[in-house]
Write an enzyme that holds these catalytic residues in place. Sequence first.
Site, PDB file in Angstrom:
ATOM      1  N   HIS A 117      33.707  89.066  62.408  1.00 32.75           N
ATOM      2  CA  HIS A 117      34.356  87.767  62.549  1.00 32.75           C
ATOM      3  C   HIS A 117      35.061  87.721  63.906  1.00 32.75           C
ATOM      4  O   HIS A 117      35.652  86.726  64.291  1.00 32.75           O
ATOM      5  CB  HIS A 117      35.359  87.545  61.403  1.00 32.75           C
ATOM      6  CG  HIS A 117      35.824  86.133  61.285  1.00 32.75           C
ATOM      7  ND1 HIS A 117      37.059  85.715  61.720  1.00 32.75           N
ATOM      8  CD2 HIS A 117      35.218  85.028  60.784  1.00 32.75           C
ATOM      9  CE1 HIS A 117      37.203  84.426  61.485  1.00 32.75           C
ATOM     10  NE2 HIS A 117      36.101  83.976  60.932  1.00 32.75           N
ATOM     11  N   LYS A 174      35.422  87.455  67.887  1.00 29.10           N
ATOM     12  CA  LYS A 174      34.775  86.699  68.960  1.00 29.10           C
ATOM     13  C   LYS A 174      35.177  87.360  70.272  1.00 29.10           C
ATOM     14  O   LYS A 174      36.364  87.420  70.611  1.00 29.10           O
ATOM     15  CB  LYS A 174      35.211  85.236  68.981  1.00 29.10           C
ATOM     16  CG  LYS A 174      34.772  84.427  67.769  1.00 29.10           C
ATOM     17  CD  LYS A 174      35.809  84.451  66.700  1.00 29.10           C
ATOM     18  CE  LYS A 174      35.440  83.487  65.579  1.00 29.10           C
ATOM     19  NZ  LYS A 174      36.062  83.880  64.307  1.00 29.10           N
ATOM     20  N   HIS A 216      41.650  75.594  65.194  1.00 27.81           N
ATOM     21  CA  HIS A 216      40.980  76.854  64.906  1.00 27.81           C
ATOM     22  C   HIS A 216      41.703  78.061  65.501  1.00 27.81           C
ATOM     23  O   HIS A 216      41.285  79.201  65.307  1.00 27.81           O
ATOM     24  CB  HIS A 216      39.542  76.790  65.448  1.00 27.81           C
ATOM     25  CG  HIS A 216      38.637  77.851  64.943  1.00 27.81           C
ATOM     26  ND1 HIS A 216      37.997  78.751  65.764  1.00 27.81           N
ATOM     27  CD2 HIS A 216      38.253  78.178  63.686  1.00 27.81           C
ATOM     28  CE1 HIS A 216      37.254  79.575  65.040  1.00 27.81           C
ATOM     29  NE2 HIS A 216      37.396  79.259  63.780  1.00 27.81           N
ATOM     30  N   LYS A 240      44.293  81.129  66.113  1.00 24.54           N
ATOM     31  CA  LYS A 240      44.830  82.124  65.176  1.00 24.54           C
ATOM     32  C   LYS A 240      45.921  82.890  65.925  1.00 24.54           C
ATOM     33  O   LYS A 240      45.638  83.816  66.673  1.00 24.54           O
ATOM     34  CB  LYS A 240      43.712  83.048  64.692  1.00 24.54           C
ATOM     35  CG  LYS A 240      42.546  82.257  64.067  1.00 24.54           C
ATOM     36  CD  LYS A 240      41.344  83.115  63.812  1.00 24.54           C
ATOM     37  CE  LYS A 240      40.113  82.303  63.496  1.00 24.54           C
ATOM     38  NZ  LYS A 240      40.256  81.185  62.597  1.00 24.54           N
TER      39      LYS A 240
END
Length: 670
Positions: free
Chosen positions: A513, A515, A242, A244
Amino acid sequence: MSSLDGPEDQDKKRRRLVLHLEKSDSLPAAARSLLAPQHSLNTSDHGKRKDKNSESNVMTGGIAKKPVHDLTLGSDEEDDEEQVEVIESPPPRGSGIENGRETAANDPYVSETLSELKKSSKNGVEHANYSTSSGGKVGSSASLPLLPFYLGQVRGLSPEYNAQCLGLEDIFSGAFHRAIVCNYMYEWSFFLETLPRLLSIPWLCVYGDENPSTPQISEAFPNIATFKPRFRNTPFAWGTHHSKMALLLYEGGLRVMICTSNFIEVDWRNKTQGIWVQDFPKLREEDKADDSLFGRDLREYLQALNGFENECGSRGQHSPGKGHPLLTEMIEQELPRIDFSSAQAVLLASVPGKHTGHDRFKFGHLKLRRLLEKEPMPPGLFPSTPPCPSPARAPSLLATGLVSQFSSLGSHARNGFWVTQDFERSLSSSSSSPSTFATCLPSYLIWPRFLDVDGSLEGRAAGGALPCPPKNMFLRFSKEGGGGEGGEVHPYLKERLARWEGGRWGRQRAMPHLKSFLRFSVIREGAGAVAGENGRGQGACKETTRLAWVLITSHNYSKPAWGELQSKGEVFKIQSFEMGVLFLPSRYPRLARTFSLTPSHPLLGLGPPAQENICGFYSAGWQEARKVARREGGGGGKGGALLAFPLPYECPPTRYDSRDEPWVSPMHHY
């Protein structure tokens, strides 16, 4: 190509790219298919769930079709169901909510709130010609960023809200000649057309989703290799890749980028995102080998990734097996030649494993705990810190707490033990209050309401990238409720839930989106103080939101991402690859941007050096996001300055009231 162009412009550019490639070289049929428009893809990370009664993962548009029986959770901490993390999920096909306008229009509270949302975000006019690349559109050198953190641009906002934000072209700029690009999801038509340089250089794509196009990309474009860590038939079957991140290699050094966006069009057009990017030079011949914390952490993360088997392999390039040659080359040959000593953030990663001993503190929330236990807090500004040495100038502490803001809510035991006893204890740690003695601070969980999603730029379709099964939010709920109306929220969540309020950066209707996790204090200071953009009060007394630290990351609010202690604390189990950057004031003793691989770029170029010490951060809106506020006495007797942090939401957030309904994924998803 600008990712802020309209759909018709995007299609024209897709066709032009395919025609150009057809003329210059033979284009395989697979490439034509991969570059076809993909308007049906309108969400971010698709979720992965596993049916206990099946040996395979069932993927149906990103989430398993599974009958729902008893959705209340037991208290067994080891229950496999407790480990489920829904990363992202798409809206259901043919659900009648694609246009995002299925609301209770006659409800005055609904009408009032929707009107308020549209007014606060100032998004009434689309500036469709505003480019995703900020080249040439930013002002003088005085407005250059002082922090290497940026918000992502959003289509449809007034230009001032995008002026100092980044798009893909800004990041992947200049003459980089090799790359390792990591993400969960790729939309190839968008990604390659936006970044045509990736069609001509060798690079490795690391990914996590189940998109069948990604393993085929190497057949269409031989310069692209693919790597997917294998999770099946391992103790981490609930996990995924996950992270990025992008590592771009230039002749003069390495650019490291860590963000919260998937490489899909909707993430770079319609959502609130965060981006950290910094350039690092090559070591000189007379320099010693790099031994910085940042360099060690990056190498350790890539080594762990390279230790996983490659699920797909690239035909004709690399057969399935452990690791990938391009990862090995980056670890062994390129990274040792880079000087990471100037890093202005600390890497905070998660790596799948059952970590024991000292290794427990290398990843996840235990690493965050260890870092914060070593971080000094400004005197008198946070609980458990020594009093200010100058009482006459001491600020008044009005409020303090923790903020957790995320785009997916994982499943936890109904008593919230992991949240209250493990995770928040890590977030509350400091050098003056180690985790063993830390008292958990007031906590705010920022999560969009049903009305926020319904009134967003995407309408209710935006909820596909905000996955939250009803059982993760509610003890009991009505199955007839389209958004969980009438549900009884878990008590530990009810006392923590806070609204998404993104109007200060024009992003109220751009669903997050992003975090982010942070610790804040609201203080009132007397004469001589300079408040932030959110300063309040009368006369010489102003209120400012001080930030002790800020974490921007790919981690959502779940145990598979952050890790959980098992076996009486002897084992720390993490199930997913995640990556984030932690901003600590101690990393900015004297701020100066002295190196850039693309110095002509108006945002990623050289920044003005600070003339004084940086003593902390404060939460700032767009009007002063690149300013340094002079702080007499630094709030604690030391001279220094506060650095504005472009936080896209209000801090402290507003708690939910009795009428607020948290967004949950529609019932018929499950």
